[in-house]
Design an enzyme around this catalytic site. Sequence first.
Site, mmCIF file in Angstrom:
data_model
loop_
_atom_site.group_PDB
_atom_site.id
_atom_site.type_symbol
_atom_site.label_atom_id
_atom_site.label_comp_id
_atom_site.label_asym_id
_atom_site.label_seq_id
_atom_site.Cartn_x
_atom_site.Cartn_y
_atom_site.Cartn_z
ATOM 1 N N TYR A 1 37.144 24.679 36.847
ATOM 2 C CA TYR A 1 36.064 25.335 37.586
ATOM 3 C C TYR A 1 35.652 24.492 38.795
ATOM 4 O O TYR A 1 35.502 23.271 38.695
ATOM 5 C CB TYR A 1 34.857 25.581 36.692
ATOM 6 C CG TYR A 1 35.059 26.647 35.635
ATOM 7 C CD1 TYR A 1 36.180 27.468 35.631
ATOM 8 C CD2 TYR A 1 34.121 26.839 34.624
ATOM 9 C CE1 TYR A 1 36.356 28.450 34.653
ATOM 10 C CE2 TYR A 1 34.284 27.818 33.654
ATOM 11 C CZ TYR A 1 35.411 28.618 33.674
ATOM 12 O OH TYR A 1 35.586 29.583 32.707
ATOM 13 N N PRO B 1 31.513 40.112 30.092
ATOM 14 C CA PRO B 1 31.017 41.095 29.125
ATOM 15 C C PRO B 1 30.513 42.399 29.736
ATOM 16 O O PRO B 1 30.376 43.385 29.008
ATOM 17 C CB PRO B 1 29.875 40.334 28.432
ATOM 18 C CG PRO B 1 29.410 39.332 29.443
ATOM 19 C CD PRO B 1 30.658 38.911 30.156
ATOM 20 N N LEU B 2 30.238 42.431 31.023
ATOM 21 C CA LEU B 2 29.811 43.688 31.651
ATOM 22 C C LEU B 2 31.000 44.482 32.183
ATOM 23 O O LEU B 2 30.836 45.615 32.647
ATOM 24 C CB LEU B 2 28.815 43.415 32.781
ATOM 25 C CG LEU B 2 27.528 42.689 32.378
ATOM 26 C CD1 LEU B 2 26.593 42.561 33.578
ATOM 27 C CD2 LEU B 2 26.820 43.397 31.223
ATOM 28 N N GLY B 3 32.184 43.878 32.115
ATOM 29 C CA GLY B 3 33.396 44.576 32.536
ATOM 30 C C GLY B 3 33.343 45.015 33.980
ATOM 31 O O GLY B 3 32.807 44.324 34.853
ATOM 32 N N VAL C 1 31.888 47.885 35.051
ATOM 33 C CA VAL C 1 30.897 48.953 35.206
ATOM 34 C C VAL C 1 30.150 48.862 36.530
ATOM 35 O O VAL C 1 29.883 49.875 37.183
ATOM 36 C CB VAL C 1 29.903 48.944 34.018
ATOM 37 C CG1 VAL C 1 28.776 49.956 34.258
ATOM 38 C CG2 VAL C 1 30.636 49.273 32.717
ATOM 39 N N PHE C 2 29.801 47.657 36.946
ATOM 40 C CA PHE C 2 29.054 47.482 38.191
ATOM 41 C C PHE C 2 29.954 47.034 39.355
ATOM 42 O O PHE C 2 29.458 46.766 40.444
ATOM 43 C CB PHE C 2 27.927 46.468 37.989
ATOM 44 C CG PHE C 2 26.922 46.898 36.950
ATOM 45 C CD1 PHE C 2 26.013 47.904 37.215
ATOM 46 C CD2 PHE C 2 26.906 46.304 35.693
ATOM 47 C CE1 PHE C 2 25.097 48.311 36.259
ATOM 48 C CE2 PHE C 2 25.996 46.700 34.731
ATOM 49 C CZ PHE C 2 25.088 47.712 35.008
#
Length: 287
Positions: free
Chosen positions: A46, A201-203, A205-206
């Site tokens: 990172y 975890p929100l994939g 979608v946004f």
Amino acid sequence: MKYSRLIAGTMTWGSWGKQLSKKEMQSLINFCISNHITTFDHADIYGAYTTETDFGKAFKDSDIKREDIQLISKCGIQEQFGGRNNTVKHYDYNKDYIIWSVEESLKHFETEYLDVLLLHRPSPLMVAEEIAEAITILKKDGKIRDFGVSNFTPSQMEMIGLRMDIDVNQIEFSLTEHSAMHNGTLDYMQTCGIKPMAWSPLGSVFKDDNQQTRRVHKQLGALTDKYNATKDQLLLAWIMKHPSQIHPVVGTTTKERLKRAVEATKINLELEDWFLILESAQGCTVP
């Protein structure tokens, strides 16, 4: 519970994202802890191998006790940046390299141990016996407490797990990328007592605007009033409903969004609502 219900993902804290100053990083660490997020997810790569050091400096100058947080880091990906003399991106899991990587991470964090070390991605050339030798030495020397993998399939987990205990597998999992429910990955982890952690975890979608995400937004919008929740909270609640007790790795650095994520841990979706949300992602009913 060894790890907090939500895990703070640090990939964008440093030069790969928000470029937080030491003071800003300290503030974010303290905010996470005050909201019961005590586990911090890192990887050596990172920030082009710099974020661990930035985090370590911020943590050292804070008043937080080491035993009050859990540090995760990953090793194995050899990149062509960060001062490394590599001709191609590759994976390296020989015994000496694993041990060296952990010792480097400990220097960066200015700590004596990692709470868990993960192998970042499976390599077609990894030798389970050699990995087991490295992990045995690291545990014996007190440099790591738990061992895990990331992005490993059931057969890859089994190959490694026959030689040593696997505590964690960090996988991509979300409403829009839920193949782990169907390809045996989560089943295997439940069977073997391996803790799942979910990155992204929100994939999508946004992120994406397509037929799938439009269906998902419509269904989530129909449930926000019922649960007094935002769409992102419902997405996290959907993940945490799974019986394998998935720990979402939340990558935002926005305190308001982190606060909402914590509140999502209190949402218990009703059975049929969980399947309505799944149906919106799949575009069809379950078989």
